[in-house]
Design an enzyme around this catalytic site. Structure first.
Site, short mmCIF file in Angstrom:
data_model
loop_
_atom_site.label_atom_id
_atom_site.label_comp_id
_atom_site.label_asym_id
_atom_site.label_seq_id
_atom_site.Cartn_x
_atom_site.Cartn_y
_atom_site.Cartn_z
N ASP A 89 -85.41 56.14 -89.27
CA ASP A 89 -84.46 55.40 -90.11
C ASP A 89 -84.05 56.33 -91.26
OD1 ASP A 89 -83.14 53.77 -91.89
OD2 ASP A 89 -84.67 52.21 -91.96
N LYS A 139 -74.66 54.23 -98.06
CA LYS A 139 -75.28 55.07 -99.08
C LYS A 139 -74.46 56.36 -99.21
CE LYS A 139 -78.77 52.11 -98.51
NZ LYS A 139 -79.11 51.04 -99.42
N TRP A 178 -88.83 49.45 -96.26
CA TRP A 178 -88.02 49.45 -95.04
C TRP A 178 -88.83 49.72 -93.79
CZ3 TRP A 178 -84.01 46.67 -95.35
CH2 TRP A 178 -83.39 46.51 -96.60
#
Lengths: 372, 372
Positions: free
Chosen positions: B180, B204, B107
């Protein structure tokens, strides 16, 4: 208590009402999607359960709209208005490209405003000086000689203006045609081949907010540069079946249920038949009310989806009373958009002919009690 | 049949599992939100029902994370990865601005790849040559002398790498810090004042896909130019309470329910306590399996959220059998990401300590039956 009894008659402009049967289906399987032991909200976007949902949704959309093979379907996030930047970013080679906008209400105006950072804006027609009550005759439209594409809005949700299906026939031949169908999408059959790009937020006739549907001619995808942000990079979305990142899975699922409902009810021909019946009944009643109710929109361009009207040419006190009295009859969400005032009744697919009749009954008794 | 019996033990990496009680609440009021006669999916984003939802969601987020007054909360669409373009577009003055990226997995690598169209990318550290199994010591990190901001990913979902809370302490003083936190957001208390911008996809620990949460220092909002597309125009979103266009109302509602659940369960301290218990139990078991199971991640950086491991150092046949056998025990979604293979168990907030114990019991019997 059956669900019909407590359910509001919701004439909201969007997020709008959803058929009871769609909500009941979603409710039933909310903790256990098709026996997989998980909610549809909890399944992987790359797993077999969601794979089936997205494929069925796509193929049902192709079916109801008779979408030709040379088009692709993309599911995006960000809302239809996010594409006011996204479309010129994909289609224009440089900010010097000219784009033709037909400005018929708040949304096409918004597209031309946001577009100015990514292209040169040419207003083919600008109906704002006429308060968006009508549209100039196509013979008067001033197209640029070399626009990269033409943008128009098929139905203006705020101003209650709907364009006729013949609109693209008045465009210069060979021009790329982009159409914002957010608020009348799936309310009638559409000749998709007249368009190069159709886009629509789902929260009117096609589901809930959080998902934007794009129908794009595949040949257009070559225009997208790699620098276009992934959120609206048409090429990347197409190459990855809209799964290059996690899509709004639940929102796509609801669109899928709505499409199944449309098919079961008789498809877009039936949606159109009902929308004409509902809107004609209402406009006819308004026009016959001796000016107690009045719709100022040119009859040729009146929307089947969003009926805007005033009481006694803008008697705000009476309009407020109207909203309050209506709520006693379980009729909700009929205030006009804050930018225009007055009243607005949205007749999306999930509103029944009977519910519209109930509204007219209420409007009749309200008129009789309040006219001088 | 109680809901527990048919519910899968869903260790998926996201969209991940949601607490049963959240799903039951959503199910109960799906056709009639708090007695208004409409589904939460059908209410106007500007109406009083949704107004209450978005305000409660915001204030509960402020409460659980102790967010200071000089931060704003934005609800965006497009997924966290859409901000890999959106953040440099907001924060950089020109594409010549340098941004420091710490590349610790898929990511942060993605952020540096997408970022290159909007800034000059400096990789402070790039762990790809080490297969993302560890992170170089902060003393080795090579910051640019004048980066516009520093970007890092607190938890790498694909590679199972989690950064320690002390990470920003190693950054040059006064630098803007962007983090992030998609996959460990709301899994532990965070000292928000160490960051200028925190962002997270909700699917999530914070809800479902289709909504991205941004916590931004208000002083940063002055950097946004009007040409930044509205979908991630931080200033426009802030000025309009994330309602400049129709937000994903249902998705925000689910985040609201999840936040209420977190508060009821004891807040982020309790979420952290559970996540430590779950992940330590599992790592301890893996490490004690004499190499039958093996986690290759440096112990200092092992994720509490995503536990990646192999069986017999990559015996794919046995790993496949493991997945199949697990499903007979109602244990699902444990395949590793397609880019790395192997197995991955995600221990998000909705996974209980007991469910993790059941997994370990299964892993024990599988090992005993299959070790040579």
């Amino acid at each position: 208590m059956s669900h019909q009894e407590f359910r509001a008659i919701n004439f909201g402009a969007g997020p709008g009402c959803i058929p009871d049967s769609v909500l009941l289906e979603a409710q039933k399987e909310l903790l256990n999607f098709q026996g997989c032991g998980k909610s549809i909200m909890e399944v992987s976007h790359r797993g077999k359960e969601f794979e089936k949902v997205i494929q069925e949704t796509k193929s049902n959309l192709i079916k109801v709209l008779s979408i030709p093979d040379d088009y692709d379907i993309l599911f995006l996030q960000g809302g239809a208005s996010s594409l006011f930047s996204g479309i010129p970013m994909n289609l224009c080679e440089s900010p010097n490209d000219v784009v033709d906008f037909i400005v018929t209400g708040a949304w096409s105006k918004g597209a031309s405003t946001d577009g100015k950072y990514f292209c040169k804006v040419n207003k083919v027609a600008d109906m704002e000086p006429e308060k968006f009550l009508t549209v100039t005759d196509p013979s008067q439209w001033k197209f640029s000689p070399d626009s990269t594409y033409i943008h128009y809005c098929d139905n203006e949700t705020v101003h209650g203006v709907e364009m006729p299906p013949s609109t693209p026939d008045h465009f210069p031949e060979g021009r790329i045609v982009v159409c914002d169908m957010s608020s009348n999408f799936l309310s009638k059959p559409v000749n998709v081949s007249k368009y190069d790009l159709i886009f629509a937020g789902a929260q009117k006739n096609a589901g809930i907010s959080g998902i934007t549907i794009v129908i794009i001619k595949k040949s257009l995808l070559t225009k997208t540069k790699p620098s276009v942000p992934s959120v609206f990079n048409f090429l990347k979305k197409s190459q990855n079946n809209s799964l290059d990142n996690t899509p709004p899975t639940f929102n796509i699922y609801i669109t899928g249920l709505v499409l199944k409902w449309i098919i079961k009810e008789g498809g877009l021909e039936e949606m159109e038949r009902r929308s004409i019946e509902k809107s004609s009944n209402l406009y006819k009643f308004i026009d016959g009310s001796n000016g107690f109710y009045r719709c100022g929109i040119d009859a040729k361009y009146r929307s089947r989806m969003n009926v805007v009207f005033r009481i006694q040419d803008g008697n705000e006190q009476l309009e407020e009373k109207f909203v309050k009295e209506a709520s006693k009859h379980n009729i909700t969400d009929i205030k006009g958009h804050r930018s225009v005032g007055g009243l607005r009744v949205s007749l999306y697919n999930a509103i029944t002919v009977d519910q519209t009749k109930k509204l007219i009954e209420f409007m009749t008794s309200f008129m009789n009690e309040n006219k001088q």
